[in-house]
Design an enzyme around this catalytic site. Structure first.
Site, PDB file in Angstrom:
ATOM      1  CG  ASN A 124     -93.501  -3.914  -7.084  1.00  0.00           C
ATOM      2  OD1 ASN A 124     -92.714  -2.673  -6.714  1.00  0.00           O
ATOM      3  ND2 ASN A 124     -93.850  -4.517  -5.975  1.00  0.00           N
ATOM      4  NE  ARG A 166     -95.250 -22.058  -9.592  1.00  0.00           N
ATOM      5  CZ  ARG A 166     -95.531 -22.927  -8.618  1.00  0.00           C
ATOM      6  NH1 ARG A 166     -94.673 -23.737  -8.105  1.00  0.00           N
ATOM      7  NH2 ARG A 166     -96.868 -23.392  -8.450  1.00  0.00           N
ATOM      8  CG  HIS A 186     -86.316  -9.237  -0.557  1.00  0.00           C
ATOM      9  ND1 HIS A 186     -87.299 -10.440  -0.650  1.00  0.00           N
ATOM     10  CD2 HIS A 186     -86.139  -9.162   0.601  1.00  0.00           C
ATOM     11  CE1 HIS A 186     -87.346 -10.883   0.776  1.00  0.00           C
ATOM     12  NE2 HIS A 186     -86.619 -10.145   1.480  1.00  0.00           N
ATOM     13  CD  GLU A 219     -76.774 -19.515 -10.494  1.00  0.00           C
ATOM     14  OE1 GLU A 219     -76.188 -18.424 -10.014  1.00  0.00           O
ATOM     15  OE2 GLU A 219     -76.557 -19.631 -11.749  1.00  0.00           O
ATOM     16  CG  ASP A 266     -84.909 -12.982  -1.784  1.00  0.00           C
ATOM     17  OD1 ASP A 266     -85.380 -12.742  -2.920  1.00  0.00           O
ATOM     18  OD2 ASP A 266     -85.299 -13.356  -0.822  1.00  0.00           O
TER      19      ASP A 266
END
Ligand code: GRF
Length: 194
Positions: free
Chosen positions: A14, A92, A110, A143, A146
């Site tokens: 990507n 992470r 995603h 927060e 996804d």
């Protein structure tokens, strides 16, 4: 010039799609000002160096806490002054503090049509659910995992006989279109900071 930073941990396809789009002018008036990896031997980081881009390894193992590790990344970003920080296979979870610092300017991609299949193995879960359609989502990071506001989605038809690998590969092709498009869209909306 609009300034992009990339965070990655691995293959970096990507990132390369974004870098190609920048070079081709498909993301107008943009440049990549930092590529940061928490994995020193990530392929994406090597490719960034080959392209002559500012590339930084910030090895997680060199820090005793997540906060210290993130602080090192935040220092690099502070100097690079990106308009957008793009997570491209960064493996992470970022702390709420990090997200707050870059709120509204932090993007992720995603491989599912969020809100379906947030988290791990989304392609396999789509197959196991018998879905007919999957795809990818570029979203603003909040927060949650996804969960942030969606910028753009692209759909991929699930074919009979698809495996996790074949579906992942077809979704990845769409990711490479989606991420540059989403970045261009975001940059067009962001105020220009002096
Ligand atoms: C992609 O499937 C992306 O959607 C997910 O991690 C993978 C990264 O691939 N977040 P690459 O490193 O960009 O090739």
């Amino acid at each position: 010039m609009r300034r992009l930073a990339i965070l990655l941990s691995g293959r970096g396809s990507n990132f390369e799609a974004i870098a190609d789009a920048v070079e081709a002018g498909a993301i107008p008036d943009a440049g990549i000002v930092a590529v940061v990896s928490d994995v020193p031997d990530a392929r994406g980081l090597a490719r960034a160096k080959e392209r002559g881009l500012p590339a930084f390894a910030v090895d997680r193992r060199g820090f005793s806490t997540r906060a210290d590790h993130e602080a090192a990344i935040l220092r690099i970003l502070g100097e690079a002054r990106p308009d957008l920080v793009c997570l491209a296979g960064y493996m992470r979870i970022l702390s709420p503090d990090f997200v707050t610092r870059w709120r509204g300017r932090l993007l992720n991609i995603h491989p599912s049509l969020l809100p379906r299949y947030a988290g791990t193995k989304p392609q396999l879960r789509a197959l196991e659910a018998g879905d007919e359609v999957s795809g990818c989502t570029v979203h603003i990071v909040d927060e949650g995992t996804d969960t942030g506001p969606i910028v753009l989605q692209k759909r991929v038809r699930i074919e009979p006989g698809d495996t996790e690998e074949s579906l992942s590969n077809r979704i990845l092709e769409k990711e490479h279109e989606a991420y540059p498009e989403a970045i261009a869209r975001m940059l067009a909306k962001l105020p220009i900071e002096s």
